[in-house]
Design an enzyme around this catalytic site. Structure first.
Site, PDB file in Angstrom:
ATOM      1  N   HIS A 145       2.039  31.987  38.362  1.00  0.00           N
ATOM      2  CA  HIS A 145       1.251  32.040  37.118  1.00  0.00           C
ATOM      3  C   HIS A 145       2.158  32.007  35.890  1.00  0.00           C
ATOM      4  O   HIS A 145       1.967  31.189  34.978  1.00  0.00           O
ATOM      5  CB  HIS A 145       0.399  33.312  37.118  1.00  0.00           C
ATOM      6  CG  HIS A 145      -0.389  33.527  35.872  1.00  0.00           C
ATOM      7  ND1 HIS A 145      -1.758  33.347  35.813  1.00  0.00           N
ATOM      8  CD2 HIS A 145      -0.014  33.910  34.603  1.00  0.00           C
ATOM      9  CE1 HIS A 145      -2.185  33.611  34.592  1.00  0.00           C
ATOM     10  NE2 HIS A 145      -1.140  33.958  33.842  1.00  0.00           N
ATOM     11  N   GLU A 146       3.148  32.873  35.859  1.00  0.00           N
ATOM     12  CA  GLU A 146       4.030  32.947  34.698  1.00  0.00           C
ATOM     13  C   GLU A 146       4.944  31.732  34.608  1.00  0.00           C
ATOM     14  O   GLU A 146       5.243  31.245  33.513  1.00  0.00           O
ATOM     15  CB  GLU A 146       4.861  34.233  34.746  1.00  0.00           C
ATOM     16  CG  GLU A 146       4.032  35.512  34.713  1.00  0.00           C
ATOM     17  CD  GLU A 146       3.112  35.583  33.504  1.00  0.00           C
ATOM     18  OE1 GLU A 146       3.481  35.074  32.434  1.00  0.00           O
ATOM     19  OE2 GLU A 146       2.014  36.161  33.643  1.00  0.00           O
ATOM     20  N   HIS A 180       3.122  28.895  32.856  1.00  0.00           N
ATOM     21  CA  HIS A 180       3.158  29.019  31.396  1.00  0.00           C
ATOM     22  C   HIS A 180       4.485  28.518  30.841  1.00  0.00           C
ATOM     23  O   HIS A 180       4.524  27.726  29.879  1.00  0.00           O
ATOM     24  CB  HIS A 180       2.980  30.484  30.978  1.00  0.00           C
ATOM     25  CG  HIS A 180       1.593  31.013  31.105  1.00  0.00           C
ATOM     26  ND1 HIS A 180       0.485  30.367  30.598  1.00  0.00           N
ATOM     27  CD2 HIS A 180       1.123  32.166  31.662  1.00  0.00           C
ATOM     28  CE1 HIS A 180      -0.597  31.076  30.845  1.00  0.00           C
ATOM     29  NE2 HIS A 180      -0.237  32.175  31.492  1.00  0.00           N
TER      30      HIS A 180
END
Length: 223
Positions: A23-24, A27
């Site tokens: 997820h990170e 980004h």
């Protein structure tokens, strides 16, 4: 949502570490693609979980049912134009990665059931790990789409608002930790006020999770 169970930790912890890290990373990768090297310079353009995991956020995800990682630092002024649209894509990257992970996990579960007719102990662990992996990814996707700082949903909302509101929403991120703590204790607060401590997130997750299973099981002809 997941509760405290030492046995479940064997499934939950690996699933959380992988889901949060991807997820990170998503980004950071999309921000870097738009010209912002802030996340890379901070060591966040990596799948190394030690760079992404937040101790409190990880523990609440394990024991409360939702949580967070360290926010990836971005500087929208490096994005160029259309700046707000690029903020939107960077913000969507995290939840989108979780949805893709849930799709992949569900697909692997369907293949697993199609070919493994007599699962042993190791295969059973793998199956349970995948089930938690799918649920956790859906949880992260829906939770992060809530439009309150510092969750991704707040940046998505900000990117759709006029410029003066865009800056206000981003400025509220400094209070993000307090807001997240409030969310963690919201069920207890509602109970103290005599109100039902509903968990709409569980309902939101159970529907798409069941739909995904049915989709992949129908593809492989599994009853």
């Amino acid at each position: 949502m997941f509760g405290f169970d030492l046995t479940r930790l064997l499934y939950v912890v690996p699933a959380i570490v992988l889901a949060l890290s991807i997820h990170e990373y998503a980004h950071a990768r999309v921000a870097y693609a738009f010209g912002d090297s802030t996340a890379r310079d901070a060591g966040r353009l990596t799948l190394n979980p030690l760079k992404h995991l937040d101790v409190v956020g990880t523990l609440t995800l394990i024991f409360v049912g939702f949580g967070w990682a360290k926010p990836v630092p971005i500087n929208p002024w490096y994005f160029g134009q259309p700046r707000k649209l690029r903020v939107l894509w960077v913000s969507l990257a995290g939840p989108a990665s979780n949805i893709l992970q849930a799709l992949l996990g569900t697909g692997i579960i369907a293949v697993f059931w199609h070919f493994v007719h007599d699962p042993g102990e190791l295969a059973f662990y793998f199956f349970m790990l995948l089930n938690y992996y799918v649920s956790i990814n859906l949880s992260l996707a829906f939770f992060n789409l809530i439009p309150i700082p510092p969750l991704d949903g707040s940046k998505i909302l900000a990117s759709l608002l006029p410029d003066r509101h865009f800056n206000i929403v981003l400025a509220l991120e400094r209070y993000g930790f307090l807001i997240l703590m409030l969310l963690c204790f919201l069920p207890n607060i509602l109970s103290w006020l005599g109100l039902p401590a509903i968990d709409p997130l569980s309902s939101l997750i159970s529907v798409p999770a069941a739909w995904l299973r049915e989709l992949f099981f129908s593809i492989f002809g599994i009853n």
